[in-house]
Design an enzyme around this catalytic site. Structure first.
Site, short mmCIF file in Angstrom:
data_model
loop_
_atom_site.label_atom_id
_atom_site.label_comp_id
_atom_site.label_asym_id
_atom_site.label_seq_id
_atom_site.Cartn_x
_atom_site.Cartn_y
_atom_site.Cartn_z
N ARG A 42 -3.18 -0.76 16.89
CA ARG A 42 -3.04 -1.91 15.99
C ARG A 42 -4.15 -1.93 14.95
O ARG A 42 -3.92 -2.22 13.78
CB ARG A 42 -3.00 -3.20 16.80
CG ARG A 42 -2.54 -4.39 16.00
CD ARG A 42 -2.21 -5.57 16.88
NE ARG A 42 -3.40 -6.08 17.57
CZ ARG A 42 -3.36 -7.03 18.51
NH1 ARG A 42 -2.21 -7.57 18.88
NH2 ARG A 42 -4.47 -7.45 19.08
N GLU A 84 5.32 -17.74 14.38
CA GLU A 84 4.36 -17.76 15.49
C GLU A 84 3.35 -18.87 15.30
O GLU A 84 3.32 -19.53 14.27
CB GLU A 84 3.66 -16.41 15.64
CG GLU A 84 2.77 -16.03 14.46
CD GLU A 84 1.93 -14.78 14.74
OE1 GLU A 84 1.46 -14.59 15.88
OE2 GLU A 84 1.72 -14.00 13.80
N LYS A 92 -4.05 -7.39 11.84
CA LYS A 92 -5.11 -8.30 12.29
C LYS A 92 -6.26 -8.27 11.29
O LYS A 92 -7.34 -7.76 11.56
CB LYS A 92 -5.56 -7.92 13.70
CG LYS A 92 -5.69 -9.17 14.59
CD LYS A 92 -5.82 -8.83 16.04
CE LYS A 92 -6.33 -10.01 16.85
NZ LYS A 92 -5.38 -11.12 16.97
C1 LIG Z 1 -4.39 -11.56 17.85
C2 LIG Z 1 -3.22 -12.40 17.49
C3 LIG Z 1 -2.20 -12.69 18.41
C4 LIG Z 1 -2.26 -12.28 19.87
O1 LIG Z 1 -2.27 -10.91 20.08
P1 LIG Z 1 -2.71 -10.31 21.49
O2 LIG Z 1 -2.71 -8.86 21.27
O3 LIG Z 1 -1.71 -10.75 22.49
O4 LIG Z 1 -4.05 -10.88 21.78
C5 LIG Z 1 -1.11 -13.43 17.97
N1 LIG Z 1 -1.02 -13.88 16.70
C6 LIG Z 1 -1.99 -13.63 15.80
C7 LIG Z 1 -1.82 -14.15 14.43
C8 LIG Z 1 -3.12 -12.89 16.16
O5 LIG Z 1 -4.07 -12.65 15.26
#
Ligand SMILES: *Cc1c(COP(=O)(O)O)cnc(C)c1O
Length: 343
Positions: free
Chosen positions: A80, A219, A183
């Site tokens: 990622r 989300e 991210k």
């Molecule tokens: C990091 C993140 C998540 C959760 O991801 P995980 O890999 O499960 O920790 C969900 N939504 C957003 C916007 C994020 O930045």
């Protein structure tokens, strides 16, 4: 090191003994070093400060039942971060370097890993930033990759605690062809204001709809949306502007193993009131049940029992049991950290 009270740990920054840090210059990473100081020098014209070249990740190391230390699904975080780096014009962090960085920083801070049975873990935060001087808008000429760690407590002390969510029609988190699926730090800057407003209004989290039409669920600000239908299927939205959560990936696999149907598909807002359970999932909490969702004048109550449904509860327990080595790790999700305190 300071004495840590494992019972009162929350999710709050705490200095560990050191962090590990590497520099990328002229096409190559150096071999990195452990630094005791939590402060680093940075040029005032560093690209990340002005134009947001900053990628981060979050994962955890667990002290398992057999005494060994294991990190949960690090390869997924590495992949990622590679996607984030590509989309924001930063150099790739090779898998071998990344894994070595985790090994070095976890071993060097082994005293900070909460003991088995406390419900805690060592939170691992990798960060990749454009640290070179760049004032014309362009990718920075130099990069820093670092990993810091801190001990964190169990998010839920006496069982899962359902939260209330708010949907805003005034704010979006991620554009349809933007950077929602990576991210990058700026996604959080984009959601902070709405989050502060939601908190002031008495809500714990805000839920985003698709930015283009505000028709479909996307989300929460920092976690994915998952739902259980009345006939027991696992549903999570399909969209290019949702961050692909590793926790969600894990829950989907476990749901499938439990014989549930797993549906990744567009989820219209109107469907929310039909779900038996809704949860917000991410590394920090695994899954938080959502008992109520508000949009304007409409207040939707989720499920019975104040929203703390049995299916998400069961999935939550399974993930934790795998992470602490209490259940067999059928898919090799847990990476045992080679135990050597050298550097
Ligand atoms: C990091 C993140 C998540 C959760 O991801 P995980 O890999 O499960 O920790 C969900 N939504 C957003 C916007 C994020 O930045």
């Amino acid at each position: 090191m300071q004495k840590i009270d494992w019972d009162t740990l929350g999710f709050k920054y705490m200095d560990a003994d050191c962090h590990v840090r590497y520099t990328w210059k002229e096409g190559a990473w150096n071999s990195g070093e452990l630094y005791e100081s939590s402060v680093m020098n940075m040029h005032i014209a560093a690209g990340c400060l002005h134009y947001g070249q900053a990628a981060f990740e979050g994962l955890k190391a667990f002290r398992c039942k057999d005494g060994k230390v294991r990190v949960f699904r690090p390869q997924e975080n590495i992949k990622r971060m590679a996607m984030t780096a590509r989309r924001t014009c930063m150099p790739q962090v090779p898998e071998a370097l990344f894994m070595d960085a985790i090994k070095r920083v976890v071993n060097a801070n082994a005293d900070y890993i909460p003991p088995y049975g406390t419900g805690g873990s060592l939170y691992i935060r990798p960060l990749l930033i454009g640290s070179g001087i760049q004032i014309g808008v362009a990718p920075a000429p130099e990069y820093t990759f670092l990993i810091l760690v801190m001990p964190v407590g169990p998010y839920y002390k006496g069982g899962l605690k359902p939260v209330k969510a708010l949907i805003y029609d005034e704010y979006d988190r991620a554009a349809p062809n933007g950077v929602g699926a990576i991210k990058v730090a700026g996604n959080y800057a984009a959601s902070l204001y709405a989050h502060e407003e939601a908190k002031k209004a008495g809500y714990d989290v805000e839920l985003y709809l698709d930015a283009k039409e505000h028709k479909y669920v996307e989300e929460f600000a920092t976690s994915n949306f998952v739902a259980i239908t009345k006939d027991g299927a696992y549903v999570t939205p399909d969209s290019h502007s949702i961050l692909p959560s590793i926790t969600n990936l894990t829950l989907m696999k476990l749901a499938e193993d439990m014989g549930m149907t797993v549906d990744v598909r567009p989820v219209p807002f109107e469907e929310i009131e039909q779900f038996a359970e809704i949860g917000a999932c991410g590394t920090a909490v695994v899954v938080t049940p959502v008992c109520e969702i508000t949009r304007g004048e409409q207040v939707i109550k989720i499920g019975e029992n104040d929203g703390c449904g049995p299916v998400l509860q069961k999935l939550y327990e399974k993930v934790q049991a795998i992470q602490y080595g209490e259940l067999p790790d059928l898919y090799n999700w847990c990476w045992e950290v080679p135990n050597q305190r050298v550097d």
